[in-house]
Design an enzyme around this catalytic site. Structure first.
Site, PDB file in Angstrom:
ATOM      1  CB  SER A 126      38.578  28.356 -53.450  1.00 59.09           C
ATOM      2  OG  SER A 126      39.910  28.059 -53.811  1.00 59.09           O
ATOM      3  CG  HIS A 182      29.313  23.747 -56.178  1.00 56.76           C
ATOM      4  ND1 HIS A 182      28.900  22.468 -56.461  1.00 56.76           N
ATOM      5  CD2 HIS A 182      30.402  23.599 -55.366  1.00 56.76           C
ATOM      6  CE1 HIS A 182      29.692  21.603 -55.842  1.00 56.76           C
ATOM      7  NE2 HIS A 182      30.607  22.269 -55.167  1.00 56.76           N
TER       8      HIS A 182
HETATM    9  N1  APR Z   1      47.903  30.347 -51.021  1.00 55.35           N
HETATM   10  C1  APR Z   1      48.086  29.016 -51.146  1.00 55.35           C
HETATM   11  N2  APR Z   1      47.498  28.122 -50.347  1.00 55.35           N
HETATM   12  C2  APR Z   1      46.720  28.573 -49.372  1.00 55.35           C
HETATM   13  C3  APR Z   1      46.493  29.948 -49.148  1.00 55.35           C
HETATM   14  C4  APR Z   1      47.127  30.862 -50.029  1.00 55.35           C
HETATM   15  N3  APR Z   1      46.968  32.173 -49.923  1.00 55.35           N
HETATM   16  N4  APR Z   1      45.672  30.079 -48.094  1.00 55.35           N
HETATM   17  C5  APR Z   1      45.386  28.838 -47.653  1.00 55.35           C
HETATM   18  N5  APR Z   1      46.029  27.917 -48.412  1.00 55.35           N
HETATM   19  C6  APR Z   1      46.047  26.469 -48.285  1.00 55.35           C
HETATM   20  C7  APR Z   1      46.032  25.982 -46.839  1.00 55.35           C
HETATM   21  O1  APR Z   1      47.308  26.155 -46.240  1.00 55.35           O
HETATM   22  C8  APR Z   1      45.641  24.525 -47.021  1.00 55.35           C
HETATM   23  O2  APR Z   1      46.776  23.674 -47.135  1.00 55.35           O
HETATM   24  O3  APR Z   1      44.885  25.868 -48.843  1.00 55.35           O
HETATM   25  C9  APR Z   1      44.855  24.519 -48.336  1.00 55.35           C
HETATM   26  C10 APR Z   1      43.408  24.079 -48.189  1.00 55.35           C
HETATM   27  O4  APR Z   1      43.432  22.746 -47.875  1.00 55.35           O
HETATM   28  P1  APR Z   1      42.356  22.008 -46.950  1.00 55.35           P
HETATM   29  O5  APR Z   1      42.170  22.785 -45.700  1.00 55.35           O
HETATM   30  O6  APR Z   1      42.739  20.571 -46.875  1.00 55.35           O
HETATM   31  O7  APR Z   1      40.984  22.181 -47.772  1.00 55.35           O
HETATM   32  P2  APR Z   1      40.538  21.330 -49.085  1.00 55.35           P
HETATM   33  O8  APR Z   1      39.707  20.187 -48.672  1.00 55.35           O
HETATM   34  O9  APR Z   1      41.726  21.085 -49.912  1.00 55.35           O
HETATM   35  O10 APR Z   1      39.558  22.379 -49.791  1.00 55.35           O
HETATM   36  C11 APR Z   1      40.044  23.529 -50.433  1.00 55.35           C
HETATM   37  O11 APR Z   1      38.217  23.558 -51.984  1.00 55.35           O
HETATM   38  O12 APR Z   1      36.218  22.333 -52.053  1.00 55.35           O
HETATM   39  C12 APR Z   1      36.824  23.545 -51.707  1.00 55.35           C
HETATM   40  O13 APR Z   1      35.450  24.293 -49.868  1.00 55.35           O
HETATM   41  C13 APR Z   1      36.721  23.779 -50.208  1.00 55.35           C
HETATM   42  O14 APR Z   1      37.386  26.070 -50.255  1.00 55.35           O
HETATM   43  C14 APR Z   1      37.833  24.764 -49.984  1.00 55.35           C
HETATM   44  C15 APR Z   1      38.896  24.335 -51.011  1.00 55.35           C
END
Ligand code: APR
Length: 316
Positions: A126, A182
Site C-alpha cells: 500500500s 518508491h
Molecule cells: N481491509 C481490507 N481491505 C481494504 C481495507 C481494509 N481495512 N480498506 C480498503 N480495502 C480494500 C478496498 O475495499 C479495495 O477493494 O482495498 C482495495 C484496494 O483496491 P483498489 O482500489 O483496486 O486499489 P489497488 O490498485 O489494488 O491498489 C492498492 O496498492 O499500489 C498500491 O497505491 C496503491 O495503495 C494502493 C494499493
C-alpha cells in the site's frame, strides 16, 4: 503442513497478486480478504474454477472482514501476509497524497495481522509504501526483519523494460537496479546496469540513461495518467508475488526491497529500498554493494526524506 499466504485487499493489486500466487501452485491456501462484502468470496470462487484449466491445486479462500476484526480468523496460520489494502492514486496525485487515508487502513489491518497471524512475514505494498511499511512494523510490533515493503522489484522491472526497449534487446539480457524510496527520491543505479554483461554506460549516452532514469522514477504516474482511474497492478503484483514466493520457499534470493536499514551504507534507523536476501523469516540480511559517489549521495538523500515522513506516521 502446506504453506498459507494471505492477501489483504481484493482490489486490482490484491486480486492479481492472489491469482499469481495461486498459479505458482506452491501454496496449500491463498486467502484473499477485503472489507467489501462478497467480493473476496466471489473472486476466490472464480479463481478456484480456473484450477482445472491452469492446472494448479492451491485453494483460494475469500473472506470479508469487519471494522472490529470480524472475519480475520481466515488468516490464522498464514506464513506470509501481503497488504494491498488502501486507496490508489488518481491522475496528478503523488503517492504521498495517500498518506493519511491509507495510514488509517494499514494500521487497522496490521493490528489484526498481529492478533490473528502473529508469526507471519508481512509484505506491504500500500502506498506510500516506505511510510506504510514503517507503520505496519509499528502497529504489529513484529521484529523489523519480518516486515518489509515492495518497491524495488517493481521499479527495477520498469527500468529493465525501458532499457530493453531502448536497445531492442531481450529483457533477460538486461540487469538493472533501483534503490532508495518508491517516489521522488528513487535511486536508479546505472552503475549496476548491464546488457549481456556490458556496462550500460558503454551502450547509451549519459543523457539517454538519465531520460530512462526519469521515466522509471515516474513509471507509476505514467500508468496512472493513462488509466485515469486506479493505478498499475500487473507489474506490481508480479513483484509482490515473487517476494512472497521467496519467503515461502526460504530461497535466500536477493531482491531490492524496502527493508529496515541498520548501518548499511552508513545509514541507520529507517525503512529504505536496498537489496536484501529473503527467506522464511523475511529479511535474512541487507546486502551492501558498491555504488558511485553520486548514487550513494542519492541513497542518503532518500533515507533522510523517508526518515522524516516515517517519523510522522507514528502519530497517524
Ligand atoms: N481491509 C481490507 N481491505 C481494504 C481495507 C481494509 N481495512 N480498506 C480498503 N480495502 C480494500 C478496498 O475495499 C479495495 O477493494 O482495498 C482495495 C484496494 O483496491 P483498489 O482500489 O483496486 O486499489 P489497488 O490498485 O489494488 O491498489 C492498492 O496498492 O499500489 C498500491 O497505491 C496503491 O495503495 C494502493 C494499493
Amino acid at each position: 503442513m502446506g504453506k498459507k499466504v494471505t492477501v489483504v485487499g481484493a482490489g486490482f493489486y490484491g486480486s492479481t497478486t492472489a491469482q499469481r500466487l495461486a498459479e505458482y501452485d506452491i501454496f496449500e491456501t491463498v486467502v484473499l480478504t477485503d472489507i467489501i462484502e462478497g467480493k473476496p468470496a466471489g473472486l476466490a470462487l472464480d479463481l478456484n474454477q480456473s484450477r482445472a484449466i491452469e492446472g494448479y491445486e492451491t485453494k483460494v479462500i475469500g473472506a470479508s472482514t469487519g471494522p472490529n476484526g470480524e472475519g480475520y480468523e481466515a488468516i490464522e496460520g498464514s506464513d506470509v501476509v501481503v497488504v494491498t489494502a488502501g486507496l490508489p492514486r488518481k491522475p496528478g496525485m503523488s503517492r504521498m497524497d495517500l498518506l493519511e487515508v491509507n495510514a488509517k487502513i494499514v494500521r487497522q489491518v496490521a493490528e489484526n495481522i498481529a492478533k490473528y497471524a502473529p508469526n507471519a512475514v508481512v509484505i506491504v505494498v500500500s502506498n506510500p509504501v516506505d511510510e506504510m511499511t514503517a507503520l505496519a512494523q509499528l502497529a504489529t510490533q513484529f521484529p523489523k526483519n519480518r516486515v518489509f515493503g515492495q518497491a524495488g522489484v517493481l521499479d527495477t522491472a520498469r527500468f529493465t523494460n525501458f532499457i530493453a526497449e531502448e536497445l531492442n534487446v531481450p529483457v533477460k539480457s538486461v540487469k538493472a537496479l533501483t534503490l532508495g524510496s518508491h517516489g521522488d527520491t528513487m535511486v536508479p543505479v546505472p552503475s549496476r546496469c548491464t546488457v549481456d554483461g556490458k556496462p550500460l554506460s558503454e551502450l547509451l549516452p549519459a543523457d539517454k540513461i538519465e531520460e530512462l532514469v526519469v521515466r522509471t522514477r515516474n513509471g507509476g504516474a505514467e500508468v496512472v495518467a493513462l488509466l485515469k482511474t486506479g493505478s498499475a497492478y500487473y507489474a506490481p503484483s508480479a513483484a509482490a508475488a515473487r517476494m512472497a514466493k521467496a519467503v515461502a520457499e526460504d530461497s535466500g534470493v536477493v531482491m531490492p526491497v524496502c527493508a529496515w536499514v541498520d548501518g548499511e551504507y552508513g545509514i541507520s534507523g529507517v525503512y529504505l529500498g536496498v537489496e536484501a536476501e529473503l527467506g522464511a523469516q523475511g529479511i535474512k540480511k541487507v546486502v551492501e554493494d558498491k555504488l558511485t559517489d553520486t548514487e550513494l549521495a542519492g541513497l542518503k538523500e532518500a533515507a533522510e526524506a523517508v526518515r522524516a515522513k516515517q517519523a510522522d506516521v507514528a502519530g497517524l
